[in-house]
Enzyme design. Structure first.
Site, mmCIF file in Angstrom:
data_model
loop_
_atom_site.group_PDB
_atom_site.id
_atom_site.type_symbol
_atom_site.label_atom_id
_atom_site.label_comp_id
_atom_site.label_asym_id
_atom_site.label_seq_id
_atom_site.Cartn_x
_atom_site.Cartn_y
_atom_site.Cartn_z
ATOM 1 N N ARG A 236 0.849 -1.178 0.000
ATOM 2 C CA ARG A 236 0.000 0.000 0.000
ATOM 3 C C ARG A 236 0.887 1.230 0.000
ATOM 4 O O ARG A 236 2.065 1.168 0.343
ATOM 5 C CB ARG A 236 -0.939 0.030 1.212
ATOM 6 C CG ARG A 236 -0.233 0.269 2.535
ATOM 7 C CD ARG A 236 -1.203 0.209 3.711
ATOM 8 N NE ARG A 236 -2.143 1.314 3.721
ATOM 9 C CZ ARG A 236 -1.984 2.445 4.400
ATOM 10 N NH1 ARG A 236 -0.890 2.640 5.132
ATOM 11 N NH2 ARG A 236 -2.889 3.390 4.373
ATOM 12 N N GLU B 197 5.301 6.749 1.241
ATOM 13 C CA GLU B 197 5.802 5.474 1.726
ATOM 14 C C GLU B 197 5.200 4.334 0.925
ATOM 15 O O GLU B 197 3.967 4.229 0.802
ATOM 16 C CB GLU B 197 5.436 5.274 3.198
ATOM 17 C CG GLU B 197 6.045 6.294 4.145
ATOM 18 C CD GLU B 197 5.557 6.128 5.569
ATOM 19 O OE1 GLU B 197 6.102 6.805 6.456
ATOM 20 O OE2 GLU B 197 4.608 5.318 5.787
ATOM 21 N N TYR C 102 -3.198 15.304 11.529
ATOM 22 C CA TYR C 102 -2.460 14.049 11.666
ATOM 23 C C TYR C 102 -1.245 14.022 10.747
ATOM 24 O O TYR C 102 -0.171 13.532 11.114
ATOM 25 C CB TYR C 102 -3.388 12.870 11.359
ATOM 26 C CG TYR C 102 -2.704 11.536 11.380
ATOM 27 C CD1 TYR C 102 -2.180 11.009 12.558
ATOM 28 C CD2 TYR C 102 -2.592 10.785 10.217
ATOM 29 C CE1 TYR C 102 -1.557 9.772 12.578
ATOM 30 C CE2 TYR C 102 -1.962 9.541 10.224
ATOM 31 C CZ TYR C 102 -1.455 9.048 11.405
ATOM 32 O OH TYR C 102 -0.836 7.826 11.418
#
Length: 339
Positions: A224, A266, A317
């Protein structure tokens, strides 16, 4: 595949860092739509030749730079590498997986010769030539997990599977996006994901994700993409070093956002290790300045819309709330729909 490793890069202090045109073109832009909501977004790790998804573990022009940065970080903070005693078998499994894939996928740079348990490993970019007995820690210069993690591009955690849960019982985390291995080590899956907004109070999402991960099979990895933003091309944005980089968020303006801000993506890879049955969780981080990213008009327009419309809890966040207004202002030049 020929890789031109970038010389004289520095991902701290002076920030001498750049992406070639090839690196820009293969950058994993993470937004398939003009809006973003947090999701699990896991897919089978199917090879896509010519992209970062071609091999299980991607190596690029920043490999030597990132390995040097890892060494510097470990000198300053050895607790970025933690391996619990019961993770020794999983460590050898990880070492074998990396050596076998690196040598098969990048034979110009890595070679592995196996004569039974007697292995000979050569890492040409890092000038490592090591003969050892597989399974015998005394024949390596350090613990097998640390030995191979110092040569692995990207952060890595090994999750021990027991009692119907996953526990972060080994890790080499020198380039985290505002979290701490020393804090999370030993935690369960739900515990280390607790800070994620819109998931923290939705136990059903956690339960489904955990059930899925527990059932990943050997040889059938999943992956992912995740993203955030970083001020300056700084790989180490750990909780421990917040005092070094946290104030940089207040330095972003509508004039300097293009070169100061970097999209940080990422690629998270999740293969099953055998015979330990642990789950590998690798975090391969890609950085690109907004100046470079916005050479692609479609990316520039979409990023403006994503950041402009991002729900506030997610913006908080991701750590972009402090400079969101000047960022949106800077990005608006690339989008005819500025409202």
């Amino acid at each position: 595949m020929t890789i031109q490793f970038n010389p004289n890069e520095d991902m701290h202090e002076q920030f001498r860092y750049y992406n070639s045109q090839q690196a820009i073109q293969r950058f994993p832009f993470p937004f398939p739509e003009d809006s973003y909501m947090y999701s699990v977004n896991i897919e089978p790790a199917i090879s896509k030749p010519g992209t970062i998804f071609e091999h299980w573990f991607d190596i690029d022009e920043h490999y030597v730079t990132e390995m040097n940065e890892r060494g510097l970080t470990l000198e300053q903070d050895p607790k970025r590498c933690i391996v619990m005693p019961h993770m020794l078998q999983a460590s050898w499994d990880f070492l074998a997986m990396v050596m076998e894939h690196y040598s098969k996928d990048y034979p110009e740079y890595f070679q592995l010769d196996k004569q039974g348990n007697h292995w000979h490993w050569t890492n040409l970019p890092l000038n490592i030539d090591q003969q050892f007995i597989f399974g015998d820690t005394a024949t390596l210069p350090m613990h097998p997990f640390e030995f191979i993690s110092r040569q692995f591009q990207g952060d890595v955690a090994i999750l021990d599977q027991r009692d119907g849960d996953l526990f972060m019982d080994a890790g080499m985390i020198t380039g985290p996006a505002d979290w701490s291995l020393n804090f999370d080590a030993g935690m369960s899956f739900k515990q280390w994901h607790a800070p994620v907004p819109q998931l923290a109070h939705n136990l059903g999402v956690f339960d489904r994700a955990l059930k899925f991960l527990l059932n990943i099979q050997v040889g059938q990895p999943y992956r992912r993409l995740n993203w955030t933003m970083t001020v300056n091309p700084r790989m180490d944005t750990s909780s421990e070093t917040y005092h070094l980089w946290g104030h940089e968020r207040g330095l972003v303006t509508a004039e300097n956002a293009g070169h100061m801000l970097h999209l940080r993506v990422e690629l998270q890879m999740m293969p099953r290790l055998a015979p330990s049955n642990a789950l590998l969780f690798s975090i391969r981080t890609y950085l690109i300045s907004l100046n470079d990213l916005c050479t692609n008009p479609a990316w520039a327009q979409r990023l403006h819309r994503v950041i402009r419309d991002l729900p506030e809890p997610i913006a908080d966040y991701k750590g972009i709330s402090e400079y969101r207004e000047p960022l949106v202002q800077w990005l608006s030049q690339f989008d005819s729909d500025k409202n």
